[in-house]
Structure formats: structure tokens, C-alpha cells
Design a protein around this motif. Structure first.
Motif, PDB file in Angstrom:
ATOM      1  N   MET A 125       0.747  -1.052  -0.010  1.00  0.00           N
ATOM      2  CA  MET A 125       0.166   0.172   0.132  1.00  0.00           C
ATOM      3  C   MET A 125       0.973   1.137   0.138  1.00  0.00           C
ATOM      4  N   GLU A 126       2.094   1.213   0.714  1.00  0.00           N
ATOM      5  CA  GLU A 126       2.720   2.723   0.608  1.00  0.00           C
ATOM      6  C   GLU A 126       4.199   2.137   0.669  1.00  0.00           C
ATOM      7  N   GLY A 127       4.827   1.067   0.524  1.00  0.00           N
ATOM      8  CA  GLY A 127       6.300   0.903   0.286  1.00  0.00           C
ATOM      9  C   GLY A 127       6.825   1.441  -0.957  1.00  0.00           C
ATOM     10  N   PRO A 128       8.124   1.348  -1.049  1.00  0.00           N
ATOM     11  CA  PRO A 128       8.747   2.076  -2.097  1.00  0.00           C
ATOM     12  C   PRO A 128       8.436   1.150  -3.554  1.00  0.00           C
ATOM     13  N   GLY A 129       8.094   0.082  -3.411  1.00  0.00           N
ATOM     14  CA  GLY A 129       7.642  -0.676  -4.701  1.00  0.00           C
ATOM     15  C   GLY A 129       6.078  -0.928  -4.843  1.00  0.00           C
ATOM     16  N   ALA A 130       5.442   0.017  -3.995  1.00  0.00           N
ATOM     17  CA  ALA A 130       3.905  -0.177  -4.075  1.00  0.00           C
ATOM     18  C   ALA A 130       3.288   0.261  -5.597  1.00  0.00           C
ATOM     19  N   GLU A 131       4.082   1.442  -6.093  1.00  0.00           N
ATOM     20  CA  GLU A 131       3.473   2.012  -7.410  1.00  0.00           C
ATOM     21  C   GLU A 131       3.639   0.883  -8.679  1.00  0.00           C
ATOM     22  N   GLU A 132       4.820   0.207  -8.517  1.00  0.00           N
ATOM     23  CA  GLU A 132       5.346  -0.791  -9.455  1.00  0.00           C
ATOM     24  C   GLU A 132       4.327  -1.888  -9.358  1.00  0.00           C
ATOM     25  N   ILE A 133       4.157  -2.164  -8.236  1.00  0.00           N
ATOM     26  CA  ILE A 133       3.133  -3.514  -8.163  1.00  0.00           C
ATOM     27  C   ILE A 133       1.686  -3.295  -8.320  1.00  0.00           C
ATOM     28  N   ASN A 134       1.246  -1.992  -8.359  1.00  0.00           N
ATOM     29  CA  ASN A 134      -0.022  -1.438  -8.861  1.00  0.00           C
ATOM     30  C   ASN A 134       0.108  -1.220 -10.539  1.00  0.00           C
ATOM     31  N   LYS A 135       1.029  -0.774 -11.084  1.00  0.00           N
ATOM     32  CA  LYS A 135       1.335  -1.008 -12.331  1.00  0.00           C
ATOM     33  C   LYS A 135       1.279  -2.223 -13.235  1.00  0.00           C
ATOM     34  N   ARG A 136       1.932  -3.273 -12.226  1.00  0.00           N
ATOM     35  CA  ARG A 136       1.707  -4.650 -12.880  1.00  0.00           C
ATOM     36  C   ARG A 136       0.538  -5.294 -12.594  1.00  0.00           C
ATOM     37  N   ALA A 137      -0.078  -4.732 -11.842  1.00  0.00           N
ATOM     38  CA  ALA A 137      -1.426  -5.521 -11.795  1.00  0.00           C
ATOM     39  C   ALA A 137      -2.388  -4.898 -12.796  1.00  0.00           C
ATOM     40  N   ILE A 138      -2.232  -3.702 -13.213  1.00  0.00           N
ATOM     41  CA  ILE A 138      -2.941  -3.215 -14.142  1.00  0.00           C
ATOM     42  C   ILE A 138      -2.722  -3.654 -15.480  1.00  0.00           C
ATOM     43  N   LYS A 139      -1.559  -3.972 -15.775  1.00  0.00           N
ATOM     44  CA  LYS A 139      -0.828  -4.622 -16.932  1.00  0.00           C
ATOM     45  C   LYS A 139      -1.553  -5.918 -17.132  1.00  0.00           C
ATOM     46  N   MET A 140      -1.821  -6.828 -15.957  1.00  0.00           N
ATOM     47  CA  MET A 140      -2.197  -8.139 -16.242  1.00  0.00           C
ATOM     48  C   MET A 140      -3.785  -8.054 -16.322  1.00  0.00           C
ATOM     49  N   LYS A 141      -4.460  -7.023 -15.921  1.00  0.00           N
ATOM     50  CA  LYS A 141      -5.643  -6.956 -15.971  1.00  0.00           C
ATOM     51  C   LYS A 141      -6.097  -6.481 -17.485  1.00  0.00           C
ATOM     52  N   GLU A 142      -5.327  -5.843 -18.377  1.00  0.00           N
ATOM     53  CA  GLU A 142      -5.394  -5.416 -19.506  1.00  0.00           C
ATOM     54  C   GLU A 142      -5.353  -6.814 -20.267  1.00  0.00           C
ATOM     55  N   ALA A 143      -4.147  -7.624 -20.103  1.00  0.00           N
ATOM     56  CA  ALA A 143      -3.954  -8.632 -20.813  1.00  0.00           C
ATOM     57  C   ALA A 143      -5.061  -9.529 -20.888  1.00  0.00           C
ATOM     58  N   SER A 144      -5.648  -9.772 -19.540  1.00  0.00           N
ATOM     59  CA  SER A 144      -6.710 -10.847 -19.325  1.00  0.00           C
ATOM     60  C   SER A 144      -7.953 -10.414 -19.962  1.00  0.00           C
ATOM     61  N   ARG A 145      -8.112  -9.150 -20.062  1.00  0.00           N
ATOM     62  CA  ARG A 145      -9.417  -8.712 -20.819  1.00  0.00           C
ATOM     63  C   ARG A 145      -9.467  -8.966 -22.188  1.00  0.00           C
ATOM     64  N   LYS A 146      -8.243  -8.681 -22.692  1.00  0.00           N
ATOM     65  CA  LYS A 146      -7.942  -8.906 -24.591  1.00  0.00           C
ATOM     66  C   LYS A 146      -8.179 -10.087 -24.757  1.00  0.00           C
ATOM     67  N   ALA A 147      -7.792 -11.319 -23.823  1.00  0.00           N
ATOM     68  CA  ALA A 147      -7.939 -12.631 -24.224  1.00  0.00           C
ATOM     69  C   ALA A 147      -9.330 -13.217 -24.706  1.00  0.00           C
ATOM     70  N   LEU A 148     -10.444 -12.486 -24.025  1.00  0.00           N
ATOM     71  CA  LEU A 148     -11.766 -12.632 -24.259  1.00  0.00           C
ATOM     72  C   LEU A 148     -12.364 -11.706 -25.298  1.00  0.00           C
ATOM     73  N   GLU A 149     -11.716 -10.949 -25.816  1.00  0.00           N
ATOM     74  CA  GLU A 149     -12.255 -10.218 -26.841  1.00  0.00           C
ATOM     75  C   GLU A 149     -12.230 -10.831 -28.240  1.00  0.00           C
ATOM     76  N   ASN A 150     -12.747 -10.246 -29.206  1.00  0.00           N
ATOM     77  CA  ASN A 150     -12.825 -10.682 -30.562  1.00  0.00           C
ATOM     78  C   ASN A 150     -11.514 -10.870 -31.123  1.00  0.00           C
ATOM     79  N   GLY A 151     -11.317 -12.344 -31.303  1.00  0.00           N
ATOM     80  CA  GLY A 151      -9.756 -12.445 -31.846  1.00  0.00           C
ATOM     81  C   GLY A 151      -8.705 -12.733 -30.678  1.00  0.00           C
TER      82      GLY A 151
END
Length: 481
Positions: free
Chosen positions: A434-460
Motif C-alpha cells: 500500500m505504501e512501500g517503495p515498490g507499491a507503485e510498481e506493484i500497482n502498475k503490474r496489476a493493471i498490466k495483467m488486467k489489460e492482458a486478461s481482458r483482451k484474451a476474451l475479446e474478439n480475436g
């Protein structure tokens, strides 16, 4: 213009929330493509739903109607007896439960399918089987129905199980938790990272289920995984030469993917406290720790005490799910420390159950402290929420290792062999996410994985393609191709 005859499939699953719901979500992906679904589970699920929810479930069968292309498309639910009385504590005596399902439940399931095919006149192009019911593959063969397996754990676990029984020389010493195990497509694991049901001190029924499953694979036409290719690309590729596995997920509710959902894709077996969503509405963005450990795990009193102290000390807002004991269960539900609710009432809420996907999608949620069950992991990844992993048993330690450590979208708690994380370790994990030096990077990686997961079920997308190919295969089966 003639209306094309629909393809019909059976789905057979255990009466566990984490098994029924992925089947329903798979059904929701098949129905718009012209597939009729009959979901079969045990009478225990029906009894729970009647007790805990508002689902319209009759004493025999029930039907859910889903509008599609101006035609009425239905999921029909059928139930069979597992051979035990309603009052039998299946959580306490899992050995008897699994054995009775295998010896008595198998006949009841077969008789039910006979009734559906001969008396009701249904012809099925496929029977999709839950991982925990390997013997159901033989039922499909008996009725001359092509069989598919829906793998409810990561592809990584499928690979580990397959190699464990097909290449046992890769697992030389399972007594030392720190011995390393190297498997194709996987990061270097230690024995303590393996699923607990493969270890010597786990009851033999767990290993036997997986052994039976591997032995039945030659009778299975399709193996599907509820995750997505992008999440486990190396593992899917490594398994291709042995047995192909097709990711069709993430199998989560469609609203999590930004899609319209005319009908809920979950079957609630406990009553959710929806007031927590209003409570979250009053909290700032990314401020709340969500804590839940699934529908099966019961925490020890020491685990609850340590969590409560750590949450109190963190000064963070939190939503904590503590599931009550089921009627007739002998599980001892731990109690919160005296004064805890009063001391944290301005920033904390404790509920017995909630609609987890809606909670994870809420902007107030900053992170999820989870047992790392695979359904919960997929929901968290799809929501783009960082993870605090607190695994206990079965596939959970492996899930934490191959996902959280690999993708660095959270942290994995350290704990002693008794499975209890210290107050200090819990506090450290919360701070790091939540507030450590790596928190921002952890959040960015979580968002990146979210985007990849959603694309998997889109057309194509990768999962979209695999589902379309499966439906085409079913139509060929129906047409005798």
C-alpha cells in the motif's frame, strides 16, 4: 429460413461454490454461440441454495432463461445424490465423502443421464467434467458422450500433476521442504511450493483423485483451463507435446470485463451482505484492504488474532469476510479479539459473505489479502487489484509462487510451518503493497495483467478463439464429422 439445431452439452461438477461458478461462467460463454447447457451437481448444492439464497431452485430441477437472438436459451440444473445424508459433515470426513461419491454417486449420476437421454430424448455432444470427479469420465464413456475436462487450477498445476504421475523421477525427495524441483515451463520450485495434496503427509484421497485424473486423460477429448494463454504461455507451450490444454478464461463474471450481463453467472450458496458496497462508496479511492479466504478455509484462532492486531495497527480501512459455520458443521469458527470491532469501527467492516467480484471492482479497494484459490486469483487479476498472498493448502502455495512471485503484482507472506503468519509479517506485507517503495510498481503490474486478461476474451483474443474452436468441434460431433 430453417433454425439451426442447437448443440447440447452436460456440465458435471461438485457442490462447491468454487467449482459450480466457473462451470456457470463457461456456460455463459457457450450459450450466445447456440449451445444449450445442462449443469449437473449433487443435491447438497440444491439444499444449500434453498437455505442461503434467493435462487429459484425446485426440489428436482430448475431452469434459468437467458435471452439470445430472440430465442429462449436455457441452463437447466439437475441434481443427483452423492450417497450421503444431508446432515453428514462432508468437510470433516472428506475421505468418506470422496469414496461414497466414487462408489455410489457414480451410479446415481449415470442413472440421471440415462433418464435425460432416453426418457427426455436429449442427445449430448459433450460432457464437461469437474477436476474433482475423474470417475465421471467413465460415465461419459459409458453413455458414448465425448468428454472434456475443465481444469479449475492454473495450467501450472496441471503440468505439475501430469509430471508427478507420468515422470515421478523428477520428484526425488518430497520430505525436505527446501529441495528444489525443476519442471518444463515453470520457475524453479521447492517442495514447499508444490500443491499440498502431492506431499507425503496429506491424506491419500487427494493424491488418488489426481492420479485417477491423469489415468483417464486418454479418454478426454478436450482439456480446458479457466485462465488465459497470456498468463501461462510458457506452461501451455511446454505441455503441447504431451497433452494440449486450451485456456478459455479468465472465467469471471462478464461485468468484470466491461461486458453486458443480462443474468448473473454465479450461483450463491451463502447469503451475501450487500451493505458492504454502500460502505465502500464512502471510502476514498484505493484505501481499503479487502480480506477473504474463500468458502472452505476456516482460520485458526491464532490466525484471526494476528490478523486483527495487524489490521488495528495498520491504521488502514479494511473489509474482512469471516464465513460462519454451516448448519450441522463441527468447525469451530474463531472469534474476533475482545474490543476489536469497537476499536476499529470508524475504518473497518466485518461481514459473513459478500459479492466478491463487485467488491474487487470497487475503486475504494486498494489490495486483496487472499488464500490464493484460483478463482479468487483470476478475479483479482481481472480487476487489476494488487495481491497480499496468504496461502494455506492444496494449490494455493503454488498459485502464490507462479503468479505473484512471477508477475510481481503483489507480495507473498512468509509464515512458519504451522501456516501462521506473525503480526509483524502481516503488517510488513500491508505496508509493502500500500505504501512501500515498490507499491507503485506493484500497482502498475496489476493493471498490466488486467489489460492482458481482458483482451484474451475479446474478439480475436486467445480465449475467444479457443471457445469458438470448441463450439465448431461440437457442431462437427453433432453432425457426425
Amino acid at each position: 429460413m430453417a433454425i439451426e439445431e442447437k448443440v447440447s452439452v452436460l456440465m458435471v461438477t461438485t457442490a462447491l461454490q468454487g467449482h459450480i461458478n466457473p462451470m456457470l461462467k463457461f456456460a455463459k460463454r457457450l450459450i450466445p454461440k447456440g449451445v444449450d447447457v445442462t449443469l449437473i451437481t449433487t443435491e447438497m448444492a440444491r439444499d444449500r441454495m434453498l437455505r442461503y439464497s434467493n435462487n429459484n431452485v425446485s426440489t428436482t430441477t430448475t431452469t434459468t432463461t437467458i435471452p439470445h437472438s430472440h430465442q429462449e436459451t436455457k441452463i437447466q440444473f439437475e441434481f443427483f445424490s452423492d450417497g450421503l445424508s444431508p446432515d453428514f459433515d462432508r468437510n470433516k470426513d472428506r475421505i468418506t465423502f470422496v469414496d461414497t461419491l466414487r462408489t455410489i454417486g457414480i451410479n446415481n449420476l449415470s442413472n440421471l443421464i440415462t433418464n435425460l437421454t432416453k426418457i427426455k430424448g436429449h442427445n449430448y455432444s459433450c460432457m464437461i467434467v469437474d477436476t474433482l470427479l475423474p470417475w465421471a469420465v467413465n460415465v461419459a464413456v459409458e453413455h458414448d458422450i465425448p468428454c472434456a475436462l475443465l481444469w479449475l487450477q492454473p495450467c501450472a498445476l496441471f503440468s505439475i500433476n501430469y509430471h508427478f504421475f507420468m515422470n515421478p523421477e523428477l520428484f526425488n525427495n518430497l520430505l525436505d521442504p527446501n529441495v528444489e524441483v525443476q519442471l518444463p515451463g515453470l520457475p524453479l520450485l521447492k517442495v514447499k511450493d508444490l500443491p499440498t495434496y502431492l506431499l507425503p503427509d496429506f491424506p491419500s484421497f487427494g493424491k488418488q483423485i489426481m492420479k485417477d485424473l491423469c489415468q483417464y486423460l486418454d479418454k478426454v477429448k478436450w482439456v480446458f483451463a479457466i485462465s488465459n494463454y497470456e498468463l501461462e504461455e510458457d506452461i501451455v507451450k511446454s505441455m503441447a507435446s504431451s497433452i494440449a490444454i486450451y485456456p478459455i478464461g479468465p472465467l469471471v463474471s462478464q461485468f468484470m470485463l466491461g461486458e453486458d450481463e443480462t443474468n448473473g453467472s454465479n450461483m450463491n450458496m451463502w447469503s451475501a451482505e450487500n451493505s458492504c458496497l454502500g460502505w465502500l462508496d464512502e471510502k476514498p479511492p484505493s484505501s481499503v484492504i479487502y480480506i477473504a479466504f474463500g468458502s472452505v478455509i476456516v482460520l485458526s484462532q491464532q490466525q484471526v488474532d494476528n490478523l486483527a492486531i495487524a489490521l488495528k495497527n495498520s491504521n488502514k480501512a479494511f473489509l474482512w469476510v469471516i464465513k460462519p459455520a454451516e448448519k450441522g458443521s463441527e468447525d469451530e469458527i474463531p472469534k474476533l479479539p475482545l474490543g476489536f470491532l469497537k476499536e476499529t469501527k470508524e475504518r473497518g467492516l466485518v461481514v459473513t459473505w459478500c459479492e466478491q467480484e463487485k467488491v474487487l471492482m470497487h475503486p475504494a479497494v486498494a489490495c486483496f489479502m487472499t488464500h490464493c484459490g484460483w478463482n479468487s486469483m483470476l478475479e483479482t487479476i481481472t480487476a487489476g487489484v494488487p495481491i497480499i498472498a496468504y496461502p494455506k493448502w492444496l494449490d494455493q502455495p503454488t498459485n502464490a509462487k507462479v503468479v505473484v512471485e512471477k508477475f510481481r503484482n503483489g507480495v507473498v507472506m512468509s509464515y512458519e510451518q504451522d501456516g501462521i503468519a506473525s503480526v509483524h509479517e502481516i503488517e510488513k506485507s500491508i505496508k509493502e503493497v500500500m505504501e512501500g517503495p515498490g507499491a507503485e510498481e506493484i500497482n502498475k503490474r496489476a493493471i498490466k495483467m488486467k489489460e492482458a486478461s481482458r483482451k484474451a476474451l475479446e474478439n480475436g483474443g486467445s480465449s475467444h478463439k479457443n471457445i469458438n474452436q470448441f463450439v465448431n468441434d461440437l457442431k462437427n460431433v453433432r453432425n457426425g464429422v
